[in-house]
Design an enzyme around this catalytic site. Structure first.
Site, PDB file in Angstrom:
ATOM      1  N   LYS A 213       2.090   6.634 -13.352  1.00 25.75           N
ATOM      2  CA  LYS A 213       2.179   7.891 -12.600  1.00 25.75           C
ATOM      3  C   LYS A 213       3.011   7.610 -11.352  1.00 25.75           C
ATOM      4  CE  LYS A 213       0.368   9.839  -9.228  1.00 25.75           C
ATOM      5  NZ  LYS A 213       1.538  10.512  -8.630  1.00 25.75           N
ATOM      6  N   GLU A 419      -0.330   1.994  10.970  1.00 22.66           N
ATOM      7  CA  GLU A 419       1.018   1.819  10.429  1.00 22.66           C
ATOM      8  C   GLU A 419       1.840   3.096  10.698  1.00 22.66           C
ATOM      9  OE1 GLU A 419       0.818   1.559   6.178  1.00 22.66           O
ATOM     10  OE2 GLU A 419       2.408   0.069   6.091  1.00 22.66           O
TER      11      GLU A 419
END
Ligand code: SIN
Length: 519
Positions: A213, A419
């Site tokens: 996917k 992040e």
């Protein structure tokens, strides 16, 4: 816990966010896009059991160019039914694929590698078109992505078992390595090719079959690679691709007892949900999750090497990699000199459409990525940090953002604790080696770390003390197919690439052969 519950936090689900349109999209890009649409590797349907298929209810999803917002094409919006069929196809194909000899599987993989390299230019263009990275970087990704197929084509032949010296004379003890079975691979948008090949290469080499996917933001590269796998003769059902409704596809992969392993690259939030979801059927999981990479520059570093390394580690893919330097931690004696030299280097980065010659910084993937950068910067500035370069959206508009340097960053700022996944370089200051290590390890993440020093003893001391899966010393780009890639702590589980990458797709079986003395 189900995959569906985490839609909001997921990198791989962000495809549903709208992208702004830019009216004056470049003609050059449009002509590349129309030329690509005539290419036989430009596929826009899912692949199930060797057949290209629409979503069963014919629903579609748009794929847009992040550089100008233009619609590239539409892809099927698939869900549970299509995923279940892909799993069945993979399960059926596993029966014969796993029985081939390693040498036979190796030939298929080698053919696939050759075809990827023969279509390098087109694949690179597709990556730039749907992901935005500069074409040169996209072509680099094709090399990098293909290298995993080549490496595992060779490594397929080296899956050795063991004979264990027996403690009882009438028995013989063996260890066999066997493929885990059907693998569900969920991959991100930042490396639309390499994150697939890094998973599918070893899986196929070991005899597993796969349902991929890809990110709905960048499915066209995955589909082009899958077309080339078919052309390489890889049998129907060995590699399947479904995309669309990410939560439903994720749930179907997790729920199926036929899927024996989930491998995922993406956000830590989604990784945790997948890990929890895999518990129900006790699947194996490999997770390559977010990072918060420290890049430590010591007073005794070679300034040019440190600037070059930090630049590469920070601004690769416009800061959108899990191993991008997220905190540049600089010792006080070199801090000002480094900040000045680094600013000069960053000023030279050229922002623009990835198809334009000389551009080194493409757009961010979507509007929410830019908003994240903005909110992190706002947080830092409200706590006393200073922007010395960039700090705002680029005049090109859309999701282009100026390469940015922020000084006076402290550990409690979002820029240091999370992040940023964008072109922002926060500079932190430290006094002693112990303090640098303490700052570097003060995070839940543990993927990549970098250090710059000319002192050999320090190299060893600090490398050993850093709680990270990857350490770059005087080097900002450390990823390669021959070395194990992966994190510790909340950056993930398992390793990809290298001989260690094969273990993720193999079961260890012990066979005891008894009654040896019977005549
Ligand atoms: C990533 O960002 O997840 C992968 C980066 C790499 O392979 O270097």
């Amino acid at each position: 816990m189900r995959f569906q519950q985490i839609a909001a936090a997921s990198k791989i689900l962000s495809s549903h966010l709208p992208r702004m349109r830019r009216p004056n999209a470049s003609r050059q890009v449009s002509s590349v896009a129309s030329a690509l649409k005539n290419s036989p590797i430009f596929r826009t349907m899912g692949l199930i059991g060797g057949k290209w298929v629409e979503a069963y209810d014919h629903h579609t999803l748009q794929v847009n160019n992040p550089a100008n917002g233009e619609l590239i094409t539409e892809i099927p919006f698939m869900g549970t039914l299509e995923t279940n069929d892909a799993i069945s196809a993979a399960s059926e194909a596993f029966k014969s694929w796993s029985k081939l000899t390693a040498a036979e599987r190796s030939k298929y993989l080698r053919n696939w590698y050759d075809l990827i390299m023969a279509h390098k230019e087109e694949l690179g263009q597709i990556i730039t078109l749907e992901q935005g990275k500069p074409l040169k970087e996209a072509l680099g990704e094709v090399n990098y992505g293909a290298s995993f197929i080549e490496f595992f084509a060779e490594e397929a032949k080296r899956v050795y078992g063991d004979i264990i010296p027996t403690p009882l004379g009438d028995r013989r003890l063996f260890v066999l390595k066997q493929p885990v079975g059907v693998v569900g691979a969920v991959t991100p948008w930042n490396f639309p090719l390499a994150m697939i090949t890094r998973k599918v290469g070893p899986a196929l080499a070991c005899g597993c079959t796969v349902v991929v996917k890809p990110s709905e933001l960048t499915p066209l590269t995955a589909l082009a690679a899958a077309e080339l796998a078919l052309q390489a003769g890889i049998p129907p059902g060995v590699l399947n691709v479904v995309m669309g409704n990410a939560p439903k596809i994720g749930d179907a992969l997790l729920a199926s007892p036929q899927v024996r392993k989930i491998t995922f690259t993406g956000s830590t939030a989604v990784g945790k949900k997948l890990m929890a979801g895999a518990a129900d059927t006790v699947k194996r999981v490999s997770l390559e999750l977010g990072g918060n990479a420290p890049c430590i520059v010591f007073d005794d570093a070679d300034l040019d090497v440190a600037v070059k390394g930090a630049l590469a580690a920070k601004f690769r893919n416009s800061g959108q990699t899990c191993v991008c330097a997220n905190r540049i931690i600089v010792q006080e004696g070199i801090y000002e000199k480094f900040a000045e030299a680094f600013s000069k280097a960053v000023q030279n980065l050229q922002v623009g459409d990835g198809f334009t010659e000389g551009v080194t910084q493409g757009p961010l993937i979507n509007e929410s990525a830019v908003q994240k950068v903005e909110s992190f910067l706002q947080d830092a500035m409200s706590k006393g940090a200073k922007v010395i370069l960039g700090g705002k959206r680029h005049s090109l508009g859309m999701t282009f953002y100026e390469p940015t340097i922020v000084t006076g960053v402290k550990c409690d700022m979002l820029l240091a604790s999370e992040e940023v996944f964008g072109p922002v370089a926060p500079l932190l200051r430290f006094k002693t080696e112990e303090e640098a290590i303490q700052i570097a390890n003060n995070t839940k993440a543990g993927l990549a770390a970098y250090l710059f020093t000319k002192n050999v003893q320090r190299t060893w001391r600090v490398s050993e003390a850093l709680e990270y899966g990857l350490v770059g010393v005087n080097e900002g780009i450390i990823s390669t197919e021959v070395a194990p890639f992966g994190g510790i702590k909340q950056s993930g589980l398992g390793r990809e690439g290298s001989k260690y990458g094969l273990d993720e797709y193999l079961e260890v079986k012990y066979v005891c052969l008894g009654d040896m003395n019977r005549t």
